[in-house]
Design an enzyme around this catalytic site. Sequence first.
Site, mmCIF file in Angstrom:
data_model
loop_
_atom_site.group_PDB
_atom_site.id
_atom_site.type_symbol
_atom_site.label_atom_id
_atom_site.label_comp_id
_atom_site.label_asym_id
_atom_site.label_seq_id
_atom_site.Cartn_x
_atom_site.Cartn_y
_atom_site.Cartn_z
ATOM 1 N N HIS A 197 0.768 -1.226 -0.003
ATOM 2 C CA HIS A 197 0.014 0.057 -0.014
ATOM 3 C C HIS A 197 0.821 1.321 -0.016
ATOM 4 O O HIS A 197 0.295 2.277 -0.093
ATOM 5 C CB HIS A 197 -0.896 0.045 1.035
HETATM 6 C C1 UD1 Z 1 -1.977 5.527 5.728
HETATM 7 C C2 UD1 Z 1 -0.790 6.315 6.047
HETATM 8 C C3 UD1 Z 1 0.253 5.172 6.181
HETATM 9 C C4 UD1 Z 1 -0.070 3.921 6.624
HETATM 10 C C5 UD1 Z 1 -1.345 3.333 6.211
HETATM 11 C C6 UD1 Z 1 -1.875 2.307 6.912
HETATM 12 C C7 UD1 Z 1 -0.351 8.779 5.753
HETATM 13 C C8 UD1 Z 1 0.702 9.471 5.185
HETATM 14 N N1 UD1 Z 1 -0.263 7.438 5.319
HETATM 15 O O1 UD1 Z 1 -1.619 5.390 4.175
HETATM 16 O O2 UD1 Z 1 1.508 5.702 6.904
HETATM 17 O O3 UD1 Z 1 1.131 2.979 6.416
HETATM 18 O O4 UD1 Z 1 -2.356 4.490 6.131
HETATM 19 O O5 UD1 Z 1 -2.676 1.620 6.268
HETATM 20 O O6 UD1 Z 1 -0.872 8.970 6.836
HETATM 21 N N2 UD1 Z 1 -8.779 4.581 1.113
HETATM 22 C C9 UD1 Z 1 -10.169 3.894 1.082
HETATM 23 N N3 UD1 Z 1 -10.793 3.659 2.365
HETATM 24 C C10 UD1 Z 1 -10.355 3.668 3.563
HETATM 25 C C11 UD1 Z 1 -8.985 4.234 3.472
HETATM 26 C C12 UD1 Z 1 -8.520 4.740 2.368
HETATM 27 O O7 UD1 Z 1 -10.746 3.796 -0.059
HETATM 28 O O8 UD1 Z 1 -10.929 3.282 4.307
HETATM 29 C C13 UD1 Z 1 -8.501 5.030 -0.073
HETATM 30 C C14 UD1 Z 1 -8.693 6.379 -0.402
HETATM 31 O O9 UD1 Z 1 -8.747 6.656 -1.966
HETATM 32 C C15 UD1 Z 1 -7.681 7.145 -0.071
HETATM 33 C C16 UD1 Z 1 -6.541 6.370 0.045
HETATM 34 O O10 UD1 Z 1 -6.935 5.179 0.170
HETATM 35 O O11 UD1 Z 1 -7.412 8.462 -0.453
HETATM 36 C C17 UD1 Z 1 -5.246 6.525 0.655
HETATM 37 O O12 UD1 Z 1 -5.493 6.514 1.966
HETATM 38 P P1 UD1 Z 1 -4.674 7.196 2.974
HETATM 39 O O13 UD1 Z 1 -5.010 7.280 4.460
HETATM 40 O O14 UD1 Z 1 -4.228 8.711 2.616
HETATM 41 O O15 UD1 Z 1 -3.160 6.499 3.023
HETATM 42 P P2 UD1 Z 1 -3.176 4.986 3.191
HETATM 43 O O16 UD1 Z 1 -2.193 4.591 1.758
HETATM 44 O O17 UD1 Z 1 -4.080 4.544 3.772
HETATM 45 N N1 UDP Z 2 -3.454 -5.732 8.722
HETATM 46 C C1 UDP Z 2 -4.793 -6.140 9.026
HETATM 47 N N2 UDP Z 2 -5.678 -6.730 7.686
HETATM 48 C C2 UDP Z 2 -5.007 -6.189 6.512
HETATM 49 C C3 UDP Z 2 -3.646 -5.634 6.397
HETATM 50 C C4 UDP Z 2 -3.121 -5.550 7.541
HETATM 51 O O1 UDP Z 2 -5.311 -6.503 9.968
HETATM 52 O O2 UDP Z 2 -5.827 -6.807 5.445
HETATM 53 C C5 UDP Z 2 -2.974 -5.332 9.924
HETATM 54 C C6 UDP Z 2 -1.263 -6.009 9.921
HETATM 55 O O3 UDP Z 2 -1.062 -7.111 10.380
HETATM 56 C C7 UDP Z 2 -0.607 -4.904 10.863
HETATM 57 C C8 UDP Z 2 -1.302 -3.505 10.407
HETATM 58 O O4 UDP Z 2 -2.582 -4.086 10.040
HETATM 59 O O5 UDP Z 2 -0.967 -4.976 12.341
HETATM 60 C C9 UDP Z 2 -0.350 -2.753 9.372
HETATM 61 O O6 UDP Z 2 -1.253 -1.977 8.893
HETATM 62 P P1 UDP Z 2 -0.965 -1.190 7.660
HETATM 63 O O7 UDP Z 2 -0.002 -2.178 6.753
HETATM 64 O O8 UDP Z 2 -2.054 -0.799 6.859
HETATM 65 O O9 UDP Z 2 0.153 -0.093 8.030
HETATM 66 P P2 UDP Z 2 1.429 0.184 8.340
HETATM 67 O O10 UDP Z 2 2.183 -0.585 9.183
HETATM 68 O O11 UDP Z 2 2.435 0.204 6.985
HETATM 69 O O12 UDP Z 2 1.389 1.810 8.697
#
Ligand code: UD1
Ligand code: UDP
Length: 358
Positions: A197
């Site tokens: 992601h």
């Molecule tokens: C965010 C965090 C990242 C973390 C990740 C965990 C920042 C800069 N990034 O990244 O550090 O590793 O969360 O998963 O804060 N979206 C949906 N539904 C949701 C959530 C997101 O559709 O419930 C889509 C939307 O299009 C959104 C995009 O995902 O714009 C990105 O979501 P965003 O929260 O900006 O960044 P993540 O990649 O989730």
């Molecule tokens: N995770 C989860 N379901 C998923 C993918 C990840 O429960 O489908 C959990 C994973 O085991 C970990 C946390 O979400 O505990 C990590 O989140 P993510 O990878 O979104 O964020 P990051 O750690 O990179 O910030």
Amino acid sequence: MITHIVGNRPQFIKLAPLYHQLERAGYEQNIIHSGQHYDENMSDVFFAQLGIPAPCINLFAGGGSHAQMTAKTMTGLEEALLAKKPDLVILYGDTNTTLAGAVVAAKLCMPVAHVEAGTRVHDKANPEECNRIVTDHLSDILFCPDAISLENLEREGLGQAAYITGDIMYDTYLSIAEKTAAGQEPWQEEIVVMTWHRQENTADRERMESILRLVERLESKVVCPLHPRTRKCLETYGLMERAAAIPNFEITEPVGYVEMVTLMNRAKLILTDSGGVSKESSYAGAKCLFMLELDVWEDLVRDGWIHKFNPQDEESVAQALRFAASAERVPLEKRPRYYGDGHAAEKIVRTLEEAKLL
Ligand code: UD1
Ligand code: UDP
């Protein structure tokens, strides 16, 4: 009153043990949700599975650019914190929600605690690095998952406020693993579990194609609960059908934490760009191929547990494939242990009490 500020998947997982520990100790607390993650399977499922009560406020600040989301969260948080008047604000990890919480709470002169402080990838092109640096420097007390994080803070002059507590995600992992994994090994089929992601791996079509090519070349079944960002980017680049047609690639919706722990505990290899998942691989006993060349969990990298690679470099991919081919499940007694003993929440509460922040 203690206020926890959270907004996305890994933060709900970090919040759970600390919330429960504070509850057991009799403290009054509430939760503000920024709304950064908003789908049921990115948010509600974690509250339900981990027994976290509903937030008192949801700011619905998800979506948009970094600045838009951070600004919306900051505006909402200012109003919410002025209304709730907490005696302590607790922040988690390194996301835009964390950054917004740090800036707003510090400017309202509220004491701030940061859980998972001190991690650094030493590259400001990584968006989370900006969030980590600002949050640590604005916090009053810093809780580190490992010794390297503490060293990073000492180098930045923040050592006085920093404590090693171990990884709070390990507390959560153990609480769920106990319930899900007992007696299930050996598995009929060992799999590769993949999560994908990060902005660095989704912002560019060629990068995404190179990751798909790598998946095609893995010999095992690859199970990938796909983050909504990644699904949207694959669709935008017209790559979703191509991904779905890869025979060994099983794409699912994002899963809850119980399902995720179950998947990781039957994996022989974890392919990921997630900070949390790459560390959890050492709890689950599956080595990790990390799809970025950033400085992550340096002890695990040095031990050869995490192998970092560049999906766009043929030699680097060849090495990654050799690493994958030799991967097998590692028994409990041979797993590395750098991130505490699963009692981080207890240590955090004790330290907050000793520092008179509770
Ligand atoms: C965010 C965090 C990242 C973390 C990740 C965990 C920042 C800069 N990034 O990244 O550090 O590793 O969360 O998963 O804060 N979206 C949906 N539904 C949701 C959530 C997101 O559709 O419930 C889509 C939307 O299009 C959104 C995009 O995902 O714009 C990105 O979501 P965003 O929260 O900006 O960044 P993540 O990649 O989730
Ligand atoms: N995770 C989860 N379901 C998923 C993918 C990840 O429960 O489908 C959990 C994973 O085991 C970990 C946390 O979400 O505990 C990590 O989140 P993510 O990878 O979104 O964020 P990051 O750690 O990179 O910030």
